[in-house]
Design an enzyme around this catalytic site. Structure first.
Site, short mmCIF file in Angstrom:
data_model
loop_
_atom_site.label_atom_id
_atom_site.label_comp_id
_atom_site.label_asym_id
_atom_site.label_seq_id
_atom_site.Cartn_x
_atom_site.Cartn_y
_atom_site.Cartn_z
CD GLU A 1 -2.62 -0.80 2.79
OE1 GLU A 1 -2.42 0.23 3.47
OE2 GLU A 1 -3.35 -1.72 3.16
CG ASP B 1 -2.99 8.26 8.83
OD1 ASP B 1 -2.90 7.02 8.96
OD2 ASP B 1 -3.24 8.82 7.75
#
Lengths: 266, 404
Positions: A49, A60
């Site tokens: 990824e 995040d």
């Protein structure tokens, strides 16, 4: 079956959970990020990824926020990220997906440009995309565009998702279903959340598509636990930290350990 | 009280405003948004909830707030007769309490005893801390580090009321980053936490819920205008950052085609450059903080840093219903630069005299309210030309007592 799903099933047939490794483009710089991704593939990652850094990464935690900001501070744009991906996909055999926030796909050069974004993704040899702030009910436009460009789609399922949501999430996930092990943002955790296994079990009742577990999966030990009940193991922050601390060599060493954890005994 | 309006059930079912709005958030939050939507629908159908909110708005919040005819200002301007809706006189000093009271009671209904909030200027943070104290709840407020400096007094007020204020050091260290951090907290602690969003932004149902709680502003304007003037206003004008006070003022007039609705965005140093926060006037369509709307962003969808002399308007997004009102032409949006806004403020002080709500700690010029980060190191204020005393502090400050 998409290339991404096929790669996961191939690992499963080989007696392993597939290892999915995340690294952001442009961290610590663009050339090194490509070298790190290649090192990950070399050391046993089954799927890569590539994160496209975004200004407002609300899913995040601190590690990936800092890495993304460092890449943005160097002035890299999604066009630079695609250029790196084109070189990467020419050099590695495993499927590569991009992972970013929906606005980068939607506002690509201008508003409502999903098709242009998908065209460039396919042109860079990418096999799919993960857009973690795009829930299933808003996903129809992206799914149509992705299918037209032969890109796999991956949607998230969370421990808080009621059963009624799991079926549409799985139906739209042509790559794998991304089961988030815990409520929270990306980042390393000391122990694996106990919510992961029940979520995977619930998903199995709704789909026979591959299910991979991420968020808070950081060590070989975690990988071994997840490999016991899921089809794939997704590791991000721990590998990002290795990339920052020791570059491709450190990434390769960590990924080799994680890959060993993904091997199922017997 | 607005939450018993018959059109509410229909409004609750609507996640989109034209092509704007929606829910673009991580899957982990989707169940919480459904829960919130349901809780709001239940509350809206419960007369006891409406009564409690109405009583609190009146007895605790100080509503209705006055609608004042500013005669000298009207004469000076020479055009319209100007009325001022005095939201500054509501408890905690802004319109923010309307929304916060409503969402606080909703949170109580959902059994969530921990409130989190973002704040820019600190007004929403102060209001949330106030309600958390009133209802005996835990409160955490995320505030950009830059804003904690330029709005320090509000940090003190929040802490006095028992809230934890977390300075946010990521990104541009302002309001948008505070929202990111609040979202991260919420996605982690969603089981016991309510995210009390302070404007008509965010994923559905937030823009709808916040609007329903703040539209009491416009409802009061409408009633009072009919009472004293026997007619509706020709225009309603309000500043727009995220857009809650403007949406509150506009919404009850949307069906009155004779009433112009004008939103004024923060033009910063001008729309020619990038140092502004005029999202509708100077931005493009995008997806930010869970909704499709207008966004200040670069060609690749990266959100741009913004600038406004007003910390509360310094935000690169805007509520999706405003985007829809702009797109449909029902409301008009313009931008005022920092200098124009300060000129307006000064004019209001000269001709009305009641807006000099001032504190010495911020060390801003009392006439133009220029914050310390951009205060000039000179013996007069460069913006309003008032006399200024040089001080030894980091920023050459305009001293309240020395200005003529």
């Amino acid at each position: 079956m998409t290339r991404v799903a096929a790669a996961i099933r191939a690992a499963n047939d080989d007696g392993r959970a597939a290892l999915v490794v995340y690294l952001p483009a442009g961290y610590p710089d663009m050339a090194t990020s490509r070298a790190c991704l290649e090192a990950a593939a070399e050391a046993g990652a089954d799927v890569l990824e590539v994160g496209f850094p975004y200004s407002d990464p609300l899913m995040d935690g601190p590690t990936i926020q800092a890495a993304s900001q460092a890449a943005l501070d160097q002035g890299y744009s999604p066009a630079d990220d695609f250029a790196m991906c084109a070189e990467l996909t020419a050099n590695v055999a495993v499927p590569v997906l991009l992972m970013t926030y929906y606005n980068l796909a939607w506002h690509y050069g201008n508003s409502d440009r999903l098709d242009a974004f998908a065209t460039d993704a396919a042109g860079a040899g990418l096999a799919g995309a993960i857009l973690p702030d795009l829930p299933a009910e808003e996903g129809a436009p992206w799914c149509a565009v992705a299918a037209a460009h032969d890109l796999a789609t991956v949607f998230l399922a969370a421990p808080s998702s009621p059963d009624a949501r799991l079926r549409p999430v799985a139906e739209r996930s042509t790559g794998w279903v991304y089961a988030t092990s815990t409520l929270g943002v990306t980042g390393e955790r000391a122990s694996l959340s106990q919510a992961a296994a029940p979520l995977v079990a619930r998903l199995r009742r709704h789909t026979d598509r591959p299910v991979a577990v991420g968020i808070g999966v950081s060590t070989e030990h975690h990988a071994r636990e997840v490999a016991g009940f899921a089809d794939g193991v997704i590791v991000g922050s721990a590998v990002v930290r290795a990339a920052g601390e020791g570059g491709p060599a450190a990434v390769g060493a960590l990924v080799a350990e994680l890959a060993a954890g993904c091997r199922r005994e017997g | 009280m607005t939450a018993t309006d018959p059109d509410l059930a229909a409004a609750a079912a609507r996640a989109h405003y034209g092509r704007f709005g929606g829910r673009f958030v991580p899957e982990a939050l989707m169940a919480a948004l459904d829960e919130l939507e349901q809780a709001f629908a239940d509350a809206a159908a419960d007369p006891a909830f409406a009564a409690r909110l109405r009583d609190l708005q009146r007895d605790y919040g100080g509503r209705p707030t006055p609608l004042y005819h500013a005669r000298r200002l009207s004469e000076h301007a020479g055009g319209a007769r100007i009325f001022l809706k005095r939201e500054d006189l509501a408890h905690t000093g802004s319109h923010k309490l309307c929304n916060v009271l409503g969402q606080g009671l909703l949170s109580e209904r959902m059994g969530k005893r921990r409130l989190i909030a973002e704040t820019g200027a600190g007004q929403h943070g102060v209001a949330t801390a106030t309600i958390a104290a009133l209802l005996g709840m835990e409160c955490v407020v995320y505030m950009g580090e830059e804003d904690t400096r330029r709005q320090r007094l509000n940090v003190v007020r929040m802490r006095l009321m028992g809230a934890e204020v977390v300075p946010v050091t990521s990104g541009t260290r302002t309001l948008k980053d505070a929202i990111n951090e609040a979202m991260r907290d919420w996605v982690t602690n969603v089981d016991e936490t309510h995210y009390l969003i302070g404007s008509v932004v965010g994923p559905h149902p937030f823009p709808m819920i916040v609007r329903e709680f703040v539209k009491v502003i416009g409802t009061e304007i409408r009633a009072r205008m009919l009472e004293v003037e026997g007619r509706l206003p020709d225009a309603v004008v309000a500043c727009v950052g995220g857009g809650s006070n403007a949406m509150g003022a506009f919404h009850p007039f949307i069906d009155d085609q004779g009433v112009r609705l004008v939103g004024v965005e923060a033009g910063g140093e001008g729309l020619d450059g990038v140092r502004h926060a005029a999202t509708i006037t100077g931005g493009s369509e995008g997806i930010l903080h869970g909704a499709r709307s207008f966004v200040l962003q670069d060609d690749y969808g990266q959100v741009r840093p913004t600038h406004s002399v007003s910390a509360g308007l310094d935000y690169p997004g805007v509520g999706p219903e405003h985007a829809w009102l702009a797109d449909s032409g029902r409301a008009t949006y313009v931008a005022a630069t920092d200098a124009e806004a300060l000129e307006g403020f000064r004019l209001l002080c000269d001709l009305r005299g009641s807006s000099r709500r001032w504190n010495r700690r911020t060390r801003c010029c009392p006439r133009c309210a220029l914050p310390p980060s951009s205060a000039p190191r000179r013996s007069s204020c460069s913006t309003c030309r008032g006399a200024v005393t040089k001080t030894s502090t980091r920023s050459a400050a305009c001293s309240t007592s020395r200005v003529r």
